[in-house]
Design a protein around this motif. Structure first.
Motif, PDB file in Angstrom:
ATOM      1  N   SER A 262      -1.566   8.167   3.209  1.00 52.34           N
ATOM      2  CA  SER A 262      -1.395   9.329   2.328  1.00 52.34           C
ATOM      3  C   SER A 262       0.031   9.831   2.392  1.00 52.34           C
ATOM      4  O   SER A 262       0.789   9.482   3.232  1.00 52.34           O
TER       5      SER A 262
ATOM      6  N   GLN B 290      -8.813  -1.437   3.910  1.00 47.95           N
ATOM      7  CA  GLN B 290     -10.103  -1.624   4.583  1.00 47.95           C
ATOM      8  C   GLN B 290     -10.086  -2.676   5.688  1.00 47.95           C
ATOM      9  O   GLN B 290     -10.850  -2.608   6.606  1.00 47.95           O
TER      10      GLN B 290
ATOM     11  N   THR C 147      -6.464   3.532   0.836  1.00 46.90           N
ATOM     12  CA  THR C 147      -7.098   3.060   2.059  1.00 46.90           C
ATOM     13  C   THR C 147      -7.007   1.551   2.142  1.00 46.90           C
ATOM     14  O   THR C 147      -7.279   0.856   1.168  1.00 46.90           O
TER      15      THR C 147
ATOM     16  N   SER D 180     -10.352   0.793   8.977  1.00 49.78           N
ATOM     17  CA  SER D 180      -9.995   1.504   7.737  1.00 49.78           C
ATOM     18  C   SER D 180      -8.703   2.258   7.998  1.00 49.78           C
ATOM     19  O   SER D 180      -8.637   3.087   8.904  1.00 49.78           O
TER      20      SER D 180
ATOM     21  N   LEU E 256      -6.060   4.782   6.319  1.00 51.13           N
ATOM     22  CA  LEU E 256      -5.855   5.737   5.245  1.00 51.13           C
ATOM     23  C   LEU E 256      -4.368   5.983   5.118  1.00 51.13           C
ATOM     24  O   LEU E 256      -3.719   6.371   6.086  1.00 51.13           O
TER      25      LEU E 256
ATOM     26  N   THR F 156       0.833  -1.206   0.000  1.00 51.62           N
ATOM     27  CA  THR F 156       0.000   0.000   0.000  1.00 51.62           C
ATOM     28  C   THR F 156       0.865   1.251   0.000  1.00 51.62           C
ATOM     29  O   THR F 156       0.603   2.202  -0.735  1.00 51.62           O
TER      30      THR F 156
END
Length: 102
Positions: free
Chosen positions: A102, A85, A83, A98, A100, A71
């Motif tokens: 970034s 999950q 994201t 979840s 996230l 990821t």
């Protein structure tokens, strides 16, 4: 016009009721944890000194590490938010959160 106080991001991060982990790209293709909140410590079953400044491989199981690394690679290469999950828990169980990235 009302006088608004600036948002204290550190306090907000620390008091979020969901797991939050801030990771940076470290040398050699590793990912180092630089911030973590209490729900994330509970999720990984670790103390702050077992996580902060450590490569994610040092506190995540192999399957979770692989999922996070893949990821992160997508996030970094595409410069897009990603994201996750669900993450595996103990064998046969699934802990759904979840994440996230970034």
């Amino acid at each position: 016009m009302p006088n608004r106080s600036p948002i204290d991001h550190q306090k907000l991060f620390a008091h979020m009721p969901v797991p939050r982990l801030i990771v940076r790209v470290a040398g050699g293709g590793s990912y180092e944890a630089v911030e973590i909140n209490k729900p994330a410590l509970e999720y990984f079953g670790r103390s702050p000194d077992q996580v902060l400044g450590q490569d994610i491989k040092d506190f995540m199981d192999d399957e979770t590490t692989l999922q996070f690394e893949q990821t992160f690679e997508v996030c970094v290469s595409r410069k897009k938010v990603v994201t996750i999950q669900a993450l595996p828990g103990v064998p046969g169980n699934m802990r759904v959160y979840s994440f996230l990235v970034s």
